[in-house]
Motif scaffolding. Sequence first.
Motif, PDB file in Angstrom:
ATOM      1  N   SER A 193      -8.394   2.436  -3.674  1.00 56.23           N
ATOM      2  CA  SER A 193      -7.108   2.094  -4.288  1.00 56.23           C
ATOM      3  C   SER A 193      -7.170   2.151  -5.805  1.00 56.23           C
ATOM      4  CB  SER A 193      -6.694   0.680  -3.863  1.00 56.23           C
ATOM      5  OG  SER A 193      -7.550  -0.277  -4.461  1.00 56.23           O
ATOM      6  N   MET A 250      -3.330   4.241  -2.354  1.00 58.29           N
ATOM      7  CA  MET A 250      -4.549   4.581  -1.626  1.00 58.29           C
ATOM      8  C   MET A 250      -4.736   6.098  -1.650  1.00 58.29           C
ATOM      9  SD  MET A 250      -5.337   1.531  -0.842  1.00 58.29           S
ATOM     10  CE  MET A 250      -6.789   1.876   0.132  1.00 58.29           C
ATOM     11  N   PHE A 257       0.848  -1.183   0.000  1.00 56.36           N
ATOM     12  CA  PHE A 257       0.000   0.000   0.000  1.00 56.36           C
ATOM     13  C   PHE A 257       0.891   1.244   0.000  1.00 56.36           C
ATOM     14  CE2 PHE A 257      -4.127  -1.789   2.060  1.00 56.36           C
ATOM     15  CZ  PHE A 257      -4.219  -2.694   1.020  1.00 56.36           C
TER      16      PHE A 257
END
Length: 684
Positions: free
Chosen positions: A105, A136, A29
Amino acid sequence: MASGDDDDPIIEEIDVYLAKSLADKLYLFQYPVRPSNMTYDDVNHLAAKIKPKQQRVELEMAMNTMSPNYCRSKGEQIALNVDGTAYEETNTYSAKMMDKQTFSSIQATTNTSRYAVAVFRKGELHVTPLTGILQMRPSFSYLDKADTKTREREAANEGGDSSQDEAEDDVKAITVRFARPESEQARQRRIQSYEFLQKKQAEEPWIHLHYHGVKDSRSEHERQYLFCQSVDASENSELVKSPKEYLAMLMPPLAEEIVVKPAGPSNVLSMAQLRTLPLGDQVKTLMKNVKVMPFANLMGLLASGTDSTAVLRCIQQVALLVQGNWVVKSDVLYPKNTCSPHSGVPAEVLCRGRDFVMWRFTLERSVMRKEITSIIKLPPEDVKEFLEHVAVPRVNRGWEFLLPTDVDFIKKHQDVAHRQHMLWLGIQSKLEKVFNFSKEDFVPKNSPQAELVHVSGEQRLKMAQECAQEKQSSLQKDLDSKRAGSSVRIKQEPEDEPMDTSPSPSSSAILNGSVNGYPGFDHTNGNGGSPANTSSQELLDFVRKTFRKHFVLTLNEFKRLFNLHLASMPVGRSVFHSISDHMLQDAILLCQCKQIMVPFPAQSTAASDEQKVFGLWETGEEFDKHRRLLYELFTKNYRIRRNMIQVRVTQEFGDASKADIDRLLNECCSSHAGMWYLKGTIQS
């Protein structure tokens, strides 16, 4: 090599292990809108969900509403815009304040084969491949919800204002579209379109997850899977490749690369590829792409030494002979179970229409597009496509056949030309039944029948003037006599007469002392019956018969029926080649009919001929009074509800049975969307 080794000595060797426990579920992420020193590790994560196939993740995080950087009034205003004042379980912000934020996302890359997560421990490097790299970013879907709420409120307010007017139920026009056959390139564009991707994304269901923080015991347990679980000596994990093999794995030789051929247009075929096909397929492919071609050109495109007899045998299976040139057959261009890419018309109907166009070119060099369209009754874009295949437009000459007549081929291959002629006779007989015409209706202007007698321009002008005077005087007499005994009031309106496009007078017409045209309404009872008597009586008989059958007709529909009547008459018998709209209207008014002044809306798209509506006024039956009452209602509105008609009939003539109302509506009206219209006046 020795000197190179001295310059780059080996300092330490580290064992590398491949961990596979998390290989299919490990994501990286990234938060590109947040500084690296401001992590979300300590932020309360309220919810998490994922779509594994699309690698879409959404995280819902709490916002610190007590922070001095948080604007409370703005948060309350956003919550009010999104959820409104009413409290519901589906509200986005239950605290009536924007107290949470959603992160959605997007994929940073679609190919993660070059990326992995490595952990170093006790002189060992453990590597786990990444499944995806996701960025994100804050999601602003709550603004879309606020806009939706605003539109719903506005629609509700407008609906409340307009609910008072329920007397008139507007009918919305419905546009019917036919899906075109989709090519491979169009399919690829559709698959890559934003709308298609959004639809595919919406189809995959969300999987809800439980979020565990960095310091959570479950997270610590999962981190252990980043280390290779099996390091037994029995497992052969050592690299046993030689330096050359290892180098070949890193950089494969160019000969092993697969060259992908660029995709070209679907209708492009190189001559080298073409000549690998069987002869029949070569001929079919060429004719399908070129549409019309002389035989000599076809032989030039095929491989040298090809047998002309074999080519002739193949060409007759996929093409027809038109003016000595070969034109591809309609069923080759429009195979069975397909439809028009323009209008969605089935292939069977397209083939009949195109065969008619090709047949016309077997008779003459040029055709008129409007005439073709009026006969085959196909959309203009399809007719244009037929003509563009085999002809080119010429100024004041319509569409002329694309190629000159190949006289040499006809002389050299008389047996083939004769066989094609017989084939065209069979096609002609089928077309005559389908389109209800006769070959004599399309005799070319340069045919022998039209060249028997030479008529000068002055003679033709004089004959036309005499014919016009005869028409006018005869029509005026008849109208005067009829108006004297009829209560029908005819409104004289200046209107442009249609151009008389009838052919020049033939030799037989000149010898008989008359011009091929409509002589007017002469009802004198002379012995033997003059052409004027015959033609006018035939027209009036046709009007009476037609209105007895249909009761209500627009002028446009009546002209269509009249043209069909002319087409069905034996060749040479018809004398109605130059009847104007005025004459048709006067004939209608003379046959116990009246024009109904229907008040069409101002924005009506109906043509002027469609807005001229005539109804049968007098038949001698008791039921005539019901029809006249119906016509009176339609002079006030162009559409009426059934209950209104029933109420008026009951008021005027007492109790009206359902059978009488049904008969009245079926004879004179047609229904659409709960409203009744006079026949032919529905505004689509």
